[in-house]
Each structure stands twice: as C-alpha cells, then as structure tokens.
Design an enzyme around this catalytic site. Structure first.
Site, PDB file in Angstrom:
ATOM      1  N   ASP A 145       0.876  -1.171   0.000  1.00 44.89           N
ATOM      2  CA  ASP A 145       0.000   0.000   0.000  1.00 44.89           C
ATOM      3  C   ASP A 145       0.916   1.225   0.000  1.00 44.89           C
ATOM      4  O   ASP A 145       2.138   1.101  -0.167  1.00 44.89           O
ATOM      5  CB  ASP A 145      -0.969  -0.027   1.191  1.00 44.89           C
ATOM      6  N   CYS A 165       3.171  -3.083   4.066  1.00 44.26           N
ATOM      7  CA  CYS A 165       2.379  -1.907   4.436  1.00 44.26           C
ATOM      8  C   CYS A 165       3.144  -1.210   5.555  1.00 44.26           C
ATOM      9  O   CYS A 165       4.309  -1.521   5.791  1.00 44.26           O
ATOM     10  CB  CYS A 165       0.940  -2.272   4.812  1.00 44.26           C
ATOM     11  N   THR A 172       2.927  -1.348   8.876  1.00 47.56           N
ATOM     12  CA  THR A 172       3.354  -2.275   9.926  1.00 47.56           C
ATOM     13  C   THR A 172       3.528  -3.700   9.428  1.00 47.56           C
ATOM     14  O   THR A 172       4.154  -4.507  10.100  1.00 47.56           O
ATOM     15  CB  THR A 172       2.322  -2.323  11.068  1.00 47.56           C
ATOM     16  N   ILE A 215       1.078  -5.674   9.333  1.00 45.77           N
ATOM     17  CA  ILE A 215       0.009  -6.428   9.999  1.00 45.77           C
ATOM     18  C   ILE A 215      -1.227  -6.533   9.110  1.00 45.77           C
ATOM     19  O   ILE A 215      -1.699  -7.631   8.805  1.00 45.77           O
ATOM     20  CB  ILE A 215      -0.347  -5.793  11.359  1.00 45.77           C
ATOM     21  N   HIS A 239       9.841 -24.088   8.927  1.00 41.07           N
ATOM     22  CA  HIS A 239       8.840 -24.755   9.753  1.00 41.07           C
ATOM     23  C   HIS A 239       7.415 -24.594   9.246  1.00 41.07           C
ATOM     24  O   HIS A 239       6.599 -25.497   9.437  1.00 41.07           O
ATOM     25  CB  HIS A 239       8.893 -24.226  11.189  1.00 41.07           C
TER      26      HIS A 239
END
Length: 152
Positions: free
Chosen positions: A8, A65, A67, A69, A98
């Site tokens: 973004d 973005c 963060t 998140i 993993h």
C-alpha cells in the site's frame, strides 16, 4: 523462482528498495502495485498477492504496508496462503523451514531497509524442512478445508 510483490502507500518506498534487490539478484518478479505513495487500501494488495500465489502463478509473494500487519491479515484470508510477518532474520528463516510460508509480510515503518533486505534474502533462500513440520502445515490446510466445506 517467480515472486509477486505489492504494497500500500505506507510500504511503497520499501517495496521500491526490495524490487531493486530482487533485480540485483536476477530474481524474476512482478509488481502488483501500489505505484505511488497516494493513499490506497492495503486489503486490496494483500488479496491480489494472495490470489496470485495460491493460484500457482507465482512461487512466493512479498507484501508491505506500514506495519505489515493489515496486509498480512488480508493475504492470509486467501485459502492456501501462509503469510508470515517477519521483523527479524530468525523469524524469516523459521517461517520458511517450519511453516512453509509462501508470502512474506514486512512493515516499512517498523524495520529499516537494510534489515528488510536481509530478511528477504534469508526468506527467499530458505527451503521448507518438511518432516514433522509437514504434518503441522497439513493441519493448517485441513482448517482451511473445513471452513471451505462449510461455505464460510
């Protein structure tokens, strides 16, 4: 390896740096936007990258973005996507070894450019370890399938 990348407005500058890095390593990539720092909505870009990776058009995706998140949450809504938000090298390596993460999320406002480049390098170079981890990743896929069958 083919990589799709998007951000973004809050991740636009870091995306530009990561694309330069991919070019310097001759890694094939496609930019799905945003194409400026003009305000846009991160879910649109997380979704685009998620679909592109889940469809098999690209081997891996990178989303950015402010963060990391919000865009990672959006990407993870696409069945088949395992987006990992990484802010350190250990997590980048573990997310591949993993969890077989196929989308890397980064936060421009929380990590520096040089650390982001190291994270990208490690994440792209690390292979899935399989073994006991395969069973766990399959359980994630089973959860997706459960909700897909429920029509949710």
């Amino acid at each position: 390896m083919k990589v799709v990348i998007a951000s973004d407005h809050g991740g636009f500058r870091l995306k530009q740096e990561i694309m330069k890095q991919l070019e310097s390593k001759s890694i094939e990539y496609e930019d799905y936007g945003a194409y400026s720092e003009e305000s846009v909505d991160y879910p649109d870009y997380g979704h685009k990258v998620g679909e592109a990776v889940a469809s098999g058009k690209f081997d891996r995706g990178i989303v950015i973005c402010g963060t990391g998140i919000g865009i990672s949450i959006a990407a993870n809504k696409v069945p088949g996507v395992r987006a990992a938000l990484c802010g350190d090298c250990f997590s980048a390596k573990a997310s591949r070894e993993h969890n077989n993460a196929n989308v890397l999320a980064l936060g421009e406002r929380v990590i520096g450019v040089e650390l982001a480049k190291m994270i990208v390098d490690i994440w792209l170079e690390t292979e899935f370890a399989g073994g006991r981890h395969e069973r766990r990743v399959n359980k994630i896929s089973d959860i997706e399938e459960k909700y897909r069958q429920m029509g949710k």
